[in-house]
Design a protein around this motif. Structure first.
Motif, PDB file in Angstrom:
ATOM      1  N   UNK A 107     -27.617  42.271  33.118  1.00  0.00           N
ATOM      2  CA  UNK A 107     -27.023  40.932  33.087  1.00  0.00           C
ATOM      3  C   UNK A 107     -26.393  40.618  31.729  1.00  0.00           C
ATOM      4  N   UNK A 108     -25.248  39.939  31.765  1.00  0.00           N
ATOM      5  CA  UNK A 108     -24.534  39.543  30.548  1.00  0.00           C
ATOM      6  C   UNK A 108     -24.111  38.085  30.685  1.00  0.00           C
ATOM      7  N   UNK A 109     -23.788  37.475  29.551  1.00  0.00           N
ATOM      8  CA  UNK A 109     -23.339  36.087  29.571  1.00  0.00           C
ATOM      9  C   UNK A 109     -22.444  35.809  28.377  1.00  0.00           C
ATOM     10  N   UNK A 110     -21.618  34.788  28.528  1.00  0.00           N
ATOM     11  CA  UNK A 110     -20.924  34.161  27.407  1.00  0.00           C
ATOM     12  C   UNK A 110     -21.533  32.782  27.219  1.00  0.00           C
ATOM     13  N   UNK A 111     -21.640  32.328  25.980  1.00  0.00           N
ATOM     14  CA  UNK A 111     -22.171  30.998  25.725  1.00  0.00           C
ATOM     15  C   UNK A 111     -21.927  30.580  24.304  1.00  0.00           C
ATOM     16  N   UNK A 112     -22.036  29.281  24.068  1.00  0.00           N
ATOM     17  CA  UNK A 112     -21.886  28.738  22.715  1.00  0.00           C
ATOM     18  C   UNK A 112     -23.257  28.584  22.079  1.00  0.00           C
ATOM     19  N   UNK A 113     -23.380  29.066  20.859  1.00  0.00           N
ATOM     20  CA  UNK A 113     -24.610  28.900  20.076  1.00  0.00           C
ATOM     21  C   UNK A 113     -24.239  28.325  18.712  1.00  0.00           C
ATOM     22  N   UNK A 114     -25.227  27.750  18.053  1.00  0.00           N
ATOM     23  CA  UNK A 114     -25.035  27.258  16.690  1.00  0.00           C
ATOM     24  C   UNK A 114     -24.429  28.366  15.843  1.00  0.00           C
ATOM     25  N   UNK A 115     -23.451  28.022  15.021  1.00  0.00           N
ATOM     26  CA  UNK A 115     -22.663  29.033  14.303  1.00  0.00           C
ATOM     27  C   UNK A 115     -23.514  29.989  13.477  1.00  0.00           C
ATOM     28  N   UNK A 116     -24.635  29.511  12.933  1.00  0.00           N
ATOM     29  CA  UNK A 116     -25.479  30.371  12.101  1.00  0.00           C
ATOM     30  C   UNK A 116     -26.274  31.381  12.917  1.00  0.00           C
ATOM     31  N   UNK A 117     -26.194  31.259  14.255  1.00  0.00           N
ATOM     32  CA  UNK A 117     -26.932  32.173  15.143  1.00  0.00           C
ATOM     33  C   UNK A 117     -25.987  33.113  15.902  1.00  0.00           C
ATOM     34  N   UNK A 118     -24.713  33.160  15.485  1.00  0.00           N
ATOM     35  CA  UNK A 118     -23.704  33.913  16.240  1.00  0.00           C
ATOM     36  C   UNK A 118     -23.611  35.386  15.849  1.00  0.00           C
ATOM     37  N   UNK A 119     -24.427  35.820  14.897  1.00  0.00           N
ATOM     38  CA  UNK A 119     -24.349  37.203  14.421  1.00  0.00           C
ATOM     39  C   UNK A 119     -24.932  38.157  15.455  1.00  0.00           C
ATOM     40  N   UNK A 120     -24.245  39.290  15.748  1.00  0.00           N
ATOM     41  CA  UNK A 120     -24.808  40.278  16.672  1.00  0.00           C
ATOM     42  C   UNK A 120     -26.207  40.711  16.244  1.00  0.00           C
ATOM     43  N   UNK A 121     -27.087  40.828  17.241  1.00  0.00           N
ATOM     44  CA  UNK A 121     -28.474  41.190  16.968  1.00  0.00           C
ATOM     45  C   UNK A 121     -29.416  40.008  16.970  1.00  0.00           C
ATOM     46  N   UNK A 122     -28.870  38.786  16.921  1.00  0.00           N
ATOM     47  CA  UNK A 122     -29.706  37.581  16.934  1.00  0.00           C
ATOM     48  C   UNK A 122     -30.427  37.455  18.273  1.00  0.00           C
ATOM     49  N   UNK A 123     -31.748  37.292  18.235  1.00  0.00           N
ATOM     50  CA  UNK A 123     -32.564  37.156  19.451  1.00  0.00           C
ATOM     51  C   UNK A 123     -32.461  35.735  19.985  1.00  0.00           C
TER      52      UNK A 123
ATOM     53  N   UNK B 293     -32.870  30.013  29.418  1.00  0.00           N
ATOM     54  CA  UNK B 293     -33.779  29.384  30.368  1.00  0.00           C
ATOM     55  C   UNK B 293     -33.189  29.483  31.775  1.00  0.00           C
ATOM     56  N   UNK B 294     -33.841  30.270  32.617  1.00  0.00           N
ATOM     57  CA  UNK B 294     -33.400  30.482  33.996  1.00  0.00           C
ATOM     58  C   UNK B 294     -34.559  30.118  34.924  1.00  0.00           C
ATOM     59  N   UNK B 295     -34.315  29.118  35.798  1.00  0.00           N
ATOM     60  CA  UNK B 295     -35.357  28.596  36.689  1.00  0.00           C
ATOM     61  C   UNK B 295     -36.621  28.237  35.899  1.00  0.00           C
ATOM     62  N   UNK B 296     -36.408  27.547  34.801  1.00  0.00           N
ATOM     63  CA  UNK B 296     -37.492  27.043  33.921  1.00  0.00           C
ATOM     64  C   UNK B 296     -38.268  28.143  33.204  1.00  0.00           C
ATOM     65  N   UNK B 297     -37.769  29.378  33.283  1.00  0.00           N
ATOM     66  CA  UNK B 297     -38.449  30.481  32.587  1.00  0.00           C
ATOM     67  C   UNK B 297     -37.533  31.035  31.498  1.00  0.00           C
ATOM     68  N   UNK B 298     -38.083  31.371  30.314  1.00  0.00           N
ATOM     69  CA  UNK B 298     -37.260  31.956  29.253  1.00  0.00           C
ATOM     70  C   UNK B 298     -37.023  33.450  29.482  1.00  0.00           C
ATOM     71  N   UNK B 299     -35.744  33.861  29.431  1.00  0.00           N
ATOM     72  CA  UNK B 299     -35.391  35.283  29.524  1.00  0.00           C
ATOM     73  C   UNK B 299     -34.910  35.741  28.150  1.00  0.00           C
ATOM     74  N   UNK B 300     -35.390  36.895  27.714  1.00  0.00           N
ATOM     75  CA  UNK B 300     -35.015  37.410  26.388  1.00  0.00           C
ATOM     76  C   UNK B 300     -33.610  37.994  26.423  1.00  0.00           C
ATOM     77  N   UNK B 301     -32.846  37.703  25.372  1.00  0.00           N
ATOM     78  CA  UNK B 301     -31.502  38.269  25.227  1.00  0.00           C
ATOM     79  C   UNK B 301     -31.137  38.353  23.768  1.00  0.00           C
ATOM     80  N   UNK B 302     -30.013  38.961  23.498  1.00  0.00           N
ATOM     81  CA  UNK B 302     -29.544  38.980  22.116  1.00  0.00           C
ATOM     82  C   UNK B 302     -28.025  38.930  22.065  1.00  0.00           C
ATOM     83  N   UNK B 303     -27.519  38.401  20.957  1.00  0.00           N
ATOM     84  CA  UNK B 303     -26.085  38.343  20.730  1.00  0.00           C
ATOM     85  C   UNK B 303     -25.562  39.765  20.530  1.00  0.00           C
ATOM     86  N   UNK B 304     -24.453  40.079  21.215  1.00  0.00           N
ATOM     87  CA  UNK B 304     -23.834  41.403  21.081  1.00  0.00           C
ATOM     88  C   UNK B 304     -22.350  41.236  20.765  1.00  0.00           C
ATOM     89  N   UNK B 305     -21.763  42.284  20.216  1.00  0.00           N
ATOM     90  CA  UNK B 305     -20.334  42.272  19.897  1.00  0.00           C
ATOM     91  C   UNK B 305     -19.512  42.346  21.186  1.00  0.00           C
TER      92      UNK B 305
END
Length: 353
Positions: A311-327, A331-343
């Motif tokens: 699974x992949x997504x596009x989304x807006x995050x706070x600018x200081x968290x936009x670096x690739x590798x950021x964990x 929140x999907x169906x009230x559950x947190x799914x782990x992901x990270x920013x990628x190039x």
């Protein structure tokens, strides 16, 4: 009584080919034919044919007048070339993103389906003469074998534009598309749309619908108007700096220039990023993005990527968290799914440079 939907010139052919139809931007459009996964694979490995006639084709003859409305270098766009650009409002928000080709005597713009009437009204309100040709057909032939299906266009390079005759039909062709693959967008008179599509299918293209188009463009990291960008989005936040001409920014002679220059100077508060999720569940539009329990952004598009089997997504995050590798946590169906920013892009582009 339901609202009657617009149909494209290929509606009859789409139905005969067994398309599953859905409403999109006021049009009855094919979502899929054989299946989204199969059509996605056909585009990545062969040649897929998409009906994109819901998008608006328009002719503009006043280059200087049009230039005032966009941040791109339209005066420097040579005949036979196409460029991606943005219609902006005074606040620097994106009214639409569009492709503009120079055919020598005129510019041809391709406008998003849900924005074409807004675009024309905006351009006319700014004193620009526009000739809409929304009755025309538009086909996107995409994939590594597109050049074999359309040998007439094989001499074109990425973002070239030309008037070509295909099967006896007068067409305007650009070597471009929305999938990250090599390919062509082909415009013709509406009455020739079915015959042109039938010819390309007979040469080996596979019919494909909006479902595969969405998964392909997301893998290619391409924003979709209405999901990832809109009238509240500054191009700098959306990562569309490549569409901002340095010369035009210095001249600041286009609508929204002050707001765009301010965003470049101070940096945007949030940025559009690519996110790859762990597991199999995709995060859809509007899913909340958190870091250590705190909301830091929102998903704008999400899909299970067939090419990546993830699974992949596009989304807006706070600018200081936009670096690739950021964990991140989505929140999907009230559950947190782990992901990270990628190039971006998620899947490398395969354009004919």
């Amino acid at each position: 009584m339901g609202v009657s939907l617009h149909t494209t010139p290929l509606d009859g052919l789409n139905r005969r080919l067994g398309a599953r139809m859905v409403e999109f931007a006021g049009y009855d459009m094919p979502l899929q034919f054989a299946g989204i996964m199969a059509e996605h694979k056909a585009c990545r490995e062969g040649a897929a044919l998409f009906d994109v006639s819901h998008m608006g084709q328009a002719i503009i003859r006043d280059v200087a007048g049009f230039s005032r409305l966009v941040p791109g270098d339209m005066a420097g766009l040579k005949p036979g070339r196409q460029r991606y650009t943005l219609l902006l409002n005074e606040a620097g928000g994106i009214i639409d993103d569009l492709m503009v080709a120079n055919f020598g005597t005129h510019l041809q713009a391709v406008l998003n389906a849900g924005r074409k009437d807004v675009d024309v009204a905006h351009m006319r309100a700014q004193g620009l003469e526009v000739e809409p040709h929304f009755e025309r057909a538009l086909l996107a032939l995409q994939g590594p074998k597109a050049k074999d299906v359309l040998p007439e266009g094989a001499g074109l390079k990425f973002m070239d534009a030309a008037a070509l005759t295909i099967g006896g039909m007068a067409c305007v062709v650009t070597r471009s598309g929305y999938t990250g693959e090599d390919g062509f967008e082909i415009g013709c008179a509406g009455e020739h749309g079915e015959a042109l599509a039938a010819l390309l299918l007979a040469r080996g293209a596979v019919p494909a619908g909006l479902g595969a188009r969405d998964s392909l463009r997301l893998e290619a990291g391409l924003p979709l108007y209405g999901n990832d960008i809109d009238e509240t989005t500054n191009p700098v936040a959306a990562g569309l700096n490549f569409a901002l001409s340095k010369k035009r920014l210095e001249m600041a002679d286009f609508i929204g220039a002050a707001a765009v220059n301010a965003a470049l100077a101070s940096g945007p508060a949030s940025k559009l990023v690519g996110i790859r999720l762990e597991g199999r569940a995709p995060a859809r539009s509007h899913a909340e993005i958190r870091v250590q329990g705190a909301r830091v952004g929102e998903v704008t598009s999400g899909v299970f990527a067939p090419t990546l089997n993830a699974p992949i997504a596009l989304g807006y995050v706070r600018a200081d968290l936009a670096k690739p590798g950021t964990a991140l946590e989505l929140i999907v169906r009230d559950k947190p799914l782990a992901g990270q920013v990628v190039t971006l892009p998620f899947v490398p582009h395969n354009y004919a440079r």
